[in-house]
Design a protein around this motif. Sequence first.
Motif, PDB file in Angstrom:
ATOM      1  N   LEU A   1      -5.967   2.889   3.273  1.00  0.00           N
ATOM      2  CA  LEU A   1      -5.434   1.759   2.495  1.00  0.00           C
ATOM      3  C   LEU A   1      -4.195   2.160   1.716  1.00  0.00           C
ATOM      4  O   LEU A   1      -3.303   1.335   1.477  1.00  0.00           O
ATOM      5  CB  LEU A   1      -6.503   1.243   1.518  1.00  0.00           C
ATOM      6  N   HIS A   2      -4.139   3.428   1.305  1.00  0.00           N
ATOM      7  CA  HIS A   2      -3.029   3.929   0.473  1.00  0.00           C
ATOM      8  C   HIS A   2      -2.509   5.238   1.077  1.00  0.00           C
ATOM      9  O   HIS A   2      -2.854   6.324   0.590  1.00  0.00           O
ATOM     10  CB  HIS A   2      -3.502   4.154  -0.958  1.00  0.00           C
TER      11      HIS A   2
ATOM     12  N   ASP B   1      -3.918  -8.101   4.109  1.00  0.00           N
ATOM     13  CA  ASP B   1      -2.867  -7.122   4.390  1.00  0.00           C
ATOM     14  C   ASP B   1      -3.346  -6.094   5.403  1.00  0.00           C
ATOM     15  O   ASP B   1      -2.540  -5.487   6.117  1.00  0.00           O
ATOM     16  CB  ASP B   1      -2.487  -6.382   3.095  1.00  0.00           C
ATOM     17  N   ILE B   2      -4.679  -5.925   5.443  1.00  0.00           N
ATOM     18  CA  ILE B   2      -5.286  -4.942   6.341  1.00  0.00           C
ATOM     19  C   ILE B   2      -6.565  -5.528   6.920  1.00  0.00           C
ATOM     20  O   ILE B   2      -7.340  -6.176   6.215  1.00  0.00           O
ATOM     21  CB  ILE B   2      -5.621  -3.640   5.574  1.00  0.00           C
TER      22      ILE B   2
ATOM     23  N   LEU C   1      -4.175   3.108  -9.457  1.00  0.00           N
ATOM     24  CA  LEU C   1      -3.324   2.422  -8.479  1.00  0.00           C
ATOM     25  C   LEU C   1      -2.723   1.156  -9.086  1.00  0.00           C
ATOM     26  O   LEU C   1      -3.429   0.355  -9.702  1.00  0.00           O
ATOM     27  CB  LEU C   1      -4.132   2.052  -7.234  1.00  0.00           C
ATOM     28  N   ALA C   2      -1.447   0.969  -8.866  1.00  0.00           N
ATOM     29  CA  ALA C   2      -0.769  -0.221  -9.393  1.00  0.00           C
ATOM     30  C   ALA C   2      -0.990  -1.428  -8.492  1.00  0.00           C
ATOM     31  O   ALA C   2      -1.046  -2.564  -8.968  1.00  0.00           O
ATOM     32  CB  ALA C   2       0.731   0.060  -9.528  1.00  0.00           C
ATOM     33  N   GLU C   3      -1.125  -1.202  -7.191  1.00  0.00           N
ATOM     34  CA  GLU C   3      -1.304  -2.304  -6.243  1.00  0.00           C
ATOM     35  C   GLU C   3      -2.498  -2.034  -5.340  1.00  0.00           C
ATOM     36  O   GLU C   3      -2.751  -0.884  -4.959  1.00  0.00           O
ATOM     37  CB  GLU C   3      -0.040  -2.489  -5.395  1.00  0.00           C
ATOM     38  N   LYS C   4      -3.195  -3.098  -5.002  1.00  0.00           N
ATOM     39  CA  LYS C   4      -4.349  -2.982  -4.114  1.00  0.00           C
ATOM     40  C   LYS C   4      -4.221  -4.002  -2.984  1.00  0.00           C
ATOM     41  O   LYS C   4      -4.060  -5.204  -3.249  1.00  0.00           O
ATOM     42  CB  LYS C   4      -5.644  -3.217  -4.895  1.00  0.00           C
TER      43      LYS C   4
ATOM     44  N   GLY D   1     -10.177   1.188  -3.331  1.00  0.00           N
ATOM     45  CA  GLY D   1      -8.930   0.667  -3.895  1.00  0.00           C
ATOM     46  C   GLY D   1      -8.365  -0.525  -3.171  1.00  0.00           C
ATOM     47  O   GLY D   1      -7.148  -0.706  -3.120  1.00  0.00           O
ATOM     48  N   GLY D   2      -9.240  -1.365  -2.636  1.00  0.00           N
ATOM     49  CA  GLY D   2      -8.800  -2.598  -1.987  1.00  0.00           C
ATOM     50  C   GLY D   2      -9.405  -3.814  -2.650  1.00  0.00           C
ATOM     51  O   GLY D   2     -10.282  -3.703  -3.512  1.00  0.00           O
TER      52      GLY D   2
END
Length: 290
Positions: free
Chosen positions: A279-280, A218-219, A159-162, A193-194
């Motif tokens: 999350l994704h 963000d979440i 993953l590029a972003e978390k 992945g967070g």
Amino acid sequence: MNSRFAISLVCAAIVLSAATARAESAERIVSVGGAVTEILYALGKGKNIVAVDTTSSFPVATKAKAKLGYLRALAVEPIIAMNPTMVIADGDAGPPTVLQQLREAGIRLVLAPNEPTVQNIYAKIATVAAAVDREPEGTAMIAELKSELRGLSKVIARLAEKPRVLFLLSIGRGSPLAGGNETTADTIIGLAGGVNAAAGFTKYKPVPPEAVVAARPDILLVTNRTLRLLGGREKLLARPEIAATPAGRTGRIVSMDGLLMLGFGPRTAAAVRALAKELHPDLSLAESAR
């Protein structure tokens, strides 16, 4: 081998098998801790469980078992009344005085390790399996879980972003607690992945409104029970400190079953998979099963 000797061996095997079956049927287990109970059922020992604590809610069959209260607020009398041959408990079980009274009463007490790490899950399964003479089944369960988590880890590592995730837990009074470092919430967020938005402290602690805003999640991640206690999705989003966060502005609240998410038992891979998808949303986890 002559026929008489062969018959003797067969008879001995039958006698041993019958004795083993009688011993197992006489086994009466009190299970304390949701993950411990899940492991026992997965090992085929559910029929020997005579009572559980209130955190033991899976599988559905646990509903038919006698309940002995919350795992950290046990009383010795109801446990002894179940006439158990063994008590298997999560390492968080207590109070200590009750555990000592059980030992003094001559009841075998097995405490499963309880740390918020993946390695601890394997140790917990191994401990429970050894306690009920199911080591081969426990080893197989650990191997399967390791394989599943390894596959998920490979996908999530790319993953590029978390997103920043803030876990909130309400216990029914006062402000909700946030899950910092050294918690199962922190571990499950990382596995899925967070990034834990409350990583500035350890354990579960109350967080003032300004700290929630400063965490910039963000979440928001909550248990289903916490969401109910906080009045539901709309009321949670309407709280000023929540509304001022990126999660509040976009309405990103993720609610999951508490035992599944935080129990760290045999279903941990399923919990990671479910949370990762939340999350994704665009993430494909098909490769993780290969």
